[in-house]
Write a protein that holds these residues in place. Structure first.
Motif, PDB file in Angstrom:
ATOM      1  N   ALA A 324       0.846  -1.168  -0.251  1.00  0.00           N
ATOM      2  CA  ALA A 324       0.156  -0.060  -0.067  1.00  0.00           C
ATOM      3  C   ALA A 324       0.852   1.212   0.095  1.00  0.00           C
ATOM      4  CB  ALA A 324      -1.045  -0.107   1.362  1.00  0.00           C
ATOM      5  N   THR A 325       1.894   1.276   0.814  1.00  0.00           N
ATOM      6  CA  THR A 325       2.731   2.201   0.737  1.00  0.00           C
ATOM      7  C   THR A 325       3.539   2.710  -0.253  1.00  0.00           C
ATOM      8  OG1 THR A 325       4.319   1.056   2.046  1.00  0.00           O
ATOM      9  CG2 THR A 325       2.884   2.397   3.369  1.00  0.00           C
ATOM     10  N   HIS A 326       4.100   1.423  -1.025  1.00  0.00           N
ATOM     11  CA  HIS A 326       4.866   1.701  -2.232  1.00  0.00           C
ATOM     12  C   HIS A 326       3.723   1.972  -3.375  1.00  0.00           C
ATOM     13  CE1 HIS A 326       8.834   0.445  -1.262  1.00  0.00           C
ATOM     14  NE2 HIS A 326       8.272  -0.294   0.184  1.00  0.00           N
ATOM     15  N   GLY A 327       2.591   1.556  -3.399  1.00  0.00           N
ATOM     16  CA  GLY A 327       1.687   1.799  -4.373  1.00  0.00           C
ATOM     17  C   GLY A 327       1.134   3.111  -4.500  1.00  0.00           C
ATOM     18  N   LEU A 328       1.137   3.742  -3.152  1.00  0.00           N
ATOM     19  CA  LEU A 328       0.491   5.096  -3.363  1.00  0.00           C
ATOM     20  C   LEU A 328       1.052   6.142  -4.265  1.00  0.00           C
ATOM     21  CD1 LEU A 328      -1.715   6.615  -1.647  1.00  0.00           C
ATOM     22  CD2 LEU A 328       0.102   7.252   0.093  1.00  0.00           C
ATOM     23  N   GLU A 329       2.426   6.176  -4.231  1.00  0.00           N
ATOM     24  CA  GLU A 329       3.025   6.973  -5.240  1.00  0.00           C
ATOM     25  C   GLU A 329       2.539   7.079  -6.567  1.00  0.00           C
ATOM     26  OE1 GLU A 329       7.581   8.598  -6.231  1.00  0.00           O
ATOM     27  OE2 GLU A 329       7.159   7.016  -4.671  1.00  0.00           O
ATOM     28  N   ASP A 330       2.603   5.683  -7.217  1.00  0.00           N
ATOM     29  CA  ASP A 330       2.133   5.243  -8.256  1.00  0.00           C
ATOM     30  C   ASP A 330       0.687   5.650  -8.581  1.00  0.00           C
ATOM     31  OD1 ASP A 330       4.666   4.394  -9.264  1.00  0.00           O
ATOM     32  OD2 ASP A 330       4.271   2.196  -8.546  1.00  0.00           O
ATOM     33  N   LEU A 331      -0.050   5.634  -7.582  1.00  0.00           N
ATOM     34  CA  LEU A 331      -1.600   5.966  -7.432  1.00  0.00           C
ATOM     35  C   LEU A 331      -1.724   7.134  -7.545  1.00  0.00           C
ATOM     36  CD1 LEU A 331      -4.254   4.499  -7.509  1.00  0.00           C
ATOM     37  CD2 LEU A 331      -4.186   4.666  -5.177  1.00  0.00           C
ATOM     38  N   HIS A 333       0.095   9.392  -9.228  1.00  0.00           N
ATOM     39  CA  HIS A 333       0.562   9.447 -10.503  1.00  0.00           C
ATOM     40  C   HIS A 333      -0.727   9.292 -11.338  1.00  0.00           C
ATOM     41  CE1 HIS A 333       2.484   8.574 -14.451  1.00  0.00           C
ATOM     42  NE2 HIS A 333       2.889   9.800 -14.240  1.00  0.00           N
ATOM     43  N   ASP A 334      -1.157   8.031 -11.328  1.00  0.00           N
ATOM     44  CA  ASP A 334      -2.578   7.709 -12.130  1.00  0.00           C
ATOM     45  C   ASP A 334      -3.673   8.624 -11.911  1.00  0.00           C
ATOM     46  OD1 ASP A 334      -0.986   5.541 -13.032  1.00  0.00           O
ATOM     47  OD2 ASP A 334      -1.828   4.058 -11.508  1.00  0.00           O
ATOM     48  N   ILE A 335      -3.711   9.046 -10.768  1.00  0.00           N
ATOM     49  CA  ILE A 335      -4.734  10.178 -10.520  1.00  0.00           C
ATOM     50  C   ILE A 335      -4.661  11.296 -11.249  1.00  0.00           C
ATOM     51  CG2 ILE A 335      -5.924  11.406  -8.844  1.00  0.00           C
ATOM     52  CD1 ILE A 335      -5.808   9.170  -6.909  1.00  0.00           C
ATOM     53  N   ARG A 337      -2.946  11.712 -13.969  1.00  0.00           N
ATOM     54  CA  ARG A 337      -2.887  11.414 -15.396  1.00  0.00           C
ATOM     55  C   ARG A 337      -4.327  11.489 -15.700  1.00  0.00           C
ATOM     56  NH1 ARG A 337      -0.220   6.561 -17.897  1.00  0.00           N
ATOM     57  NH2 ARG A 337      -0.536   7.679 -19.885  1.00  0.00           N
ATOM     58  N   ALA A 338      -5.274  10.787 -14.992  1.00  0.00           N
ATOM     59  CA  ALA A 338      -6.796  10.794 -15.279  1.00  0.00           C
ATOM     60  C   ALA A 338      -7.343  12.092 -15.181  1.00  0.00           C
ATOM     61  CB  ALA A 338      -7.361   9.902 -14.142  1.00  0.00           C
ATOM     62  N   GLU A 339      -6.823  12.850 -14.243  1.00  0.00           N
ATOM     63  CA  GLU A 339      -7.549  14.277 -14.108  1.00  0.00           C
ATOM     64  C   GLU A 339      -6.988  15.146 -15.366  1.00  0.00           C
ATOM     65  OE1 GLU A 339      -5.967  15.628 -10.391  1.00  0.00           O
ATOM     66  OE2 GLU A 339      -7.819  14.582  -9.158  1.00  0.00           O
ATOM     67  N   THR A 340      -5.802  15.167 -15.871  1.00  0.00           N
ATOM     68  CA  THR A 340      -5.105  15.552 -17.198  1.00  0.00           C
ATOM     69  C   THR A 340      -5.925  15.111 -18.199  1.00  0.00           C
ATOM     70  OG1 THR A 340      -2.786  15.758 -15.973  1.00  0.00           O
ATOM     71  CG2 THR A 340      -3.234  15.932 -18.401  1.00  0.00           C
ATOM     72  N   ALA A 341      -6.324  13.996 -18.237  1.00  0.00           N
ATOM     73  CA  ALA A 341      -7.297  13.218 -19.485  1.00  0.00           C
ATOM     74  C   ALA A 341      -8.421  14.152 -19.435  1.00  0.00           C
ATOM     75  CB  ALA A 341      -7.094  11.780 -19.387  1.00  0.00           C
ATOM     76  N   LEU A 342      -9.007  14.112 -18.234  1.00  0.00           N
ATOM     77  CA  LEU A 342     -10.312  14.607 -18.211  1.00  0.00           C
ATOM     78  C   LEU A 342     -10.444  16.172 -18.469  1.00  0.00           C
ATOM     79  CD1 LEU A 342     -13.182  13.591 -17.444  1.00  0.00           C
ATOM     80  CD2 LEU A 342     -12.815  14.429 -15.108  1.00  0.00           C
ATOM     81  N   ALA A 343      -9.365  16.921 -18.342  1.00  0.00           N
ATOM     82  CA  ALA A 343      -9.168  18.332 -18.593  1.00  0.00           C
ATOM     83  C   ALA A 343      -8.994  18.370 -20.132  1.00  0.00           C
ATOM     84  CB  ALA A 343      -8.180  19.126 -17.580  1.00  0.00           C
ATOM     85  N   ALA A 344      -8.249  17.364 -20.710  1.00  0.00           N
ATOM     86  CA  ALA A 344      -7.991  17.441 -22.058  1.00  0.00           C
ATOM     87  C   ALA A 344      -9.473  17.195 -22.870  1.00  0.00           C
ATOM     88  CB  ALA A 344      -6.869  16.466 -22.479  1.00  0.00           C
ATOM     89  N   ALA A 494      11.323   4.477 -11.560  1.00  0.00           N
ATOM     90  CA  ALA A 494       9.935   4.659 -11.516  1.00  0.00           C
ATOM     91  C   ALA A 494       9.609   6.003 -12.037  1.00  0.00           C
ATOM     92  CB  ALA A 494       9.181   4.476 -10.242  1.00  0.00           C
ATOM     93  N   GLU A 495      10.216   7.125 -11.500  1.00  0.00           N
ATOM     94  CA  GLU A 495      10.021   8.663 -11.726  1.00  0.00           C
ATOM     95  C   GLU A 495      10.266   8.636 -13.394  1.00  0.00           C
ATOM     96  OE1 GLU A 495      12.112  11.365  -9.570  1.00  0.00           O
ATOM     97  OE2 GLU A 495      11.086  10.462  -7.750  1.00  0.00           O
ATOM     98  N   ARG A 496      11.559   8.074 -13.808  1.00  0.00           N
ATOM     99  CA  ARG A 496      11.755   8.093 -15.270  1.00  0.00           C
ATOM    100  C   ARG A 496      10.523   7.624 -16.142  1.00  0.00           C
ATOM    101  NH1 ARG A 496      16.792  10.238 -17.125  1.00  0.00           N
ATOM    102  NH2 ARG A 496      18.107  10.141 -15.297  1.00  0.00           N
TER     103      ARG A 496
END
Length: 509
Positions: A324-331, A333-335, A337-344, A494-496
């Motif tokens: 959970a702690t390791h996946g939170l950072e990726d999550l 990022h996914d959120i 991206r989803a907000e960027t796609a919605l704005a687009a 992961a950041e790259r």
């Protein structure tokens, strides 16, 4: 409602195409075509629509957008009548069939004056010019609802090709085009005055001259016709937007729910601590551990696996906490991206609503509704642009081989994992520039990610220029043997990788 015979006559009278040259032919869709014509001081774009219930021919004063790829009939007309002169343009009787006679001169061979004197050139007669390759064509535009079509014929009315090929009706290359039999009719067809169109225009432009019939017809069908209509196209755009917005908002909601659960990850670790503290109470039969929480003083019931020991149950909770702690950072990022796609999506819909050209709006809708899988790619595999450097990625042997054969050159850089099978990564060369280390690391991360070394999280790579690769004799597809190679150790960053995803998303919108 399509144009009637008298409206067609008046439109042709206003167009006055006799003597005009066909400069270009554009086909914006599968039921329309436009002819760009030119007369000294009078360039005109003639738009022909073959849609059922909206068959028409008239002038338009807006740019006609091109289709994404060349279409058959458009290419045919360009080859035959581009540059031709309209010698006659009229309706055949009152049958709503427009006939254009076209004359195209033979190509002119330019010879220097000195060569002309030695060759004894003389001026050609008209007969000799005709024999040299000048062409005559007949273009028939049939504006019948549910049977509309366009035919390019020779002077004997033999069909060279048609807009719609209909073998059952004989409307095919090589067949004769039969003109409709002209029958007398007692019915009178009135030319519509389009009073509402004129009134609206006069209100907005009180000092302007009244609209021509061509202008009224263009405005009327742009507003009311089922095809190429702003109203109907905007309704389609609204439905497309609502469907996509609902799906994207649902996906974003699920991601946020998952984040809420991840934010409660500390509870998982605390449950593991409680299991270790009160593990002596486990009897191997119950599926819950009831104990007093030493932090809150309340009694809590913790789900456990009765077949496992206290240490094993606690370890399971610690593992869930770690994920959970390791996946939170990726999550997060996914959120984002989803907000960027919605704005687009919002920006894309606003651009559609602001578009006033129905043909352009139709094209925007067609592009947005086309599945990604059907979009033609310029090359196989994936591509990225990082700080002006173009990176290509092949993910399997077929993509690797295709990229090697047709899409890279000798100066381009090649990267591949050592001792692991995987995709090839190429960095396209830039004149006078050396590939920086940062770009090598981006490409190296892609090489590790699309290889069998991904599970390890790191790998040794070798890289060299494409000109130093040699195909393995009798080896499998895509296999190459490198020389002059250099070594590079890459640990997945992961950041790259997230940055590369973001760059791809920005290019997509």
């Amino acid at each position: 409602m399509s144009l009637n015979c008298n409206e067609i006559d008046e439109i042709l009278s206003e167009l006055d195409l006799t003597g005009a040259f066909v400069q270009d032919v554009v086909q914006p869709s599968f039921d329309a075509i436009a002819l760009y014509t030119y007369k000294p001081g009078a360039p005109k774009t003639v738009f022909v629509c073959l849609a059922a219930g909206a068959c028409r021919l008239h002038e338009v004063r807006r740019k006609i957008p091109k289709y994404e790829k060349p279409l058959r009939f458009m290419e045919l007309l360009r080859a035959h009548i581009k540059g031709a002169r309209v010698t006659d343009c009229a309706q055949v009787g009152k049958e709503r069939v427009v006939r254009l006679r076209l004359h195209k001169d033979a190509p002119v061979q330019v010879m220097p004056a000195a060569q002309e004197r030695f060759a004894g050139k003389r001026k050609r007669t008209e007969a000799e010019t005709a024999e040299s390759g000048a062409s005559e064509y007949l273009l028939y535009i049939r504006l019948w609802s549910n049977a509309a079509n366009i035919f390019l014929c020779d002077t004997d009315n033999v069909i060279l090709d048609s807009f719609y090929r209909r073998p059952a009706k004989g409307e095919m290359t090589g067949n004769a085009f039969v003109l409709p039999e002209q029958k007398p009719s007692d019915k009178t067809w009135e030319v519509r005055d389009f009073a509402e169109i004129q009134a609206a225009f006069a209100e907005q432009h009180p000092e302007a001259e009244p609209l021509s019939l061509n202008q009224k017809v263009d405005a009327f069908y742009s507003q009311t016709a089922t095809t190429h209509s702003l109203e109907s196209l905007l309704a389609q755009a609204e439905k497309w937007y609502a469907d996509h917005k609902t799906r994207q908002e649902s996906a974003l909601g699920r991601l946020k729910e998952k984040r809420a659960a991840f934010l409660d990850a500390g509870r998982l670790k605390h449950h593991g601590d409680l299991i270790l503290a009160f593990g002596h109470q486990l009897d191997g039969t119950t599926s819950f551990l009831d104990c007093e929480d030493y932090e809150s003083g309340e009694t809590v019931s913790i789900p456990i696996d009765p077949k496992k020991s206290a240490q094993e149950n606690a370890a399971a909770y610690y593992e869930r906490y770690k994920k959970a702690t390791h996946g939170l950072e990726d999550l997060e990022h996914d959120i984002a991206r989803a907000e960027t796609a919605l704005a687009a999506l919002e920006r894309q819909y606003e651009a559609m609503r602001a578009e006033t050209n129905p043909l352009k709006l139709e094209q925007l809708l067609r592009r947005s509704q086309k599945p990604k899988q059907q979009e033609k790619k310029a090359h196989p595999g994936l591509d990225y642009v990082v700080d002006g450097w173009y990176i290509l990625v092949g993910r399997d042997a077929n993509e690797n081989d295709e990229l090697l054969r047709h899409h890279v050159r000798g100066q381009d850089m090649w990267l591949h994992t050592r001792d692991y099978s995987g995709g090839y990564v190429f960095i396209k060369a830039r004149a006078g520039k050396t590939v920086p280390l940062d770009i090598l690391l981006y490409a190296g991360n892609l090489a590790v990610y699309y290889s069998k070394a991904r599970k390890n999280g790191s790998a040794d790579l070798y890289y060299t220029q494409v000109k130093h690769l040699r195909r393995a004799k009798n080896g499998p597809k895509g296999l190459v043997l490198p020389t002059h190679e250099k070594n590079l150790f890459v640990k997945l960053d992961a950041e790259r990788l997230r940055a590369l995803e973001d760059m791809q998303q920005e290019r997509a919108f």
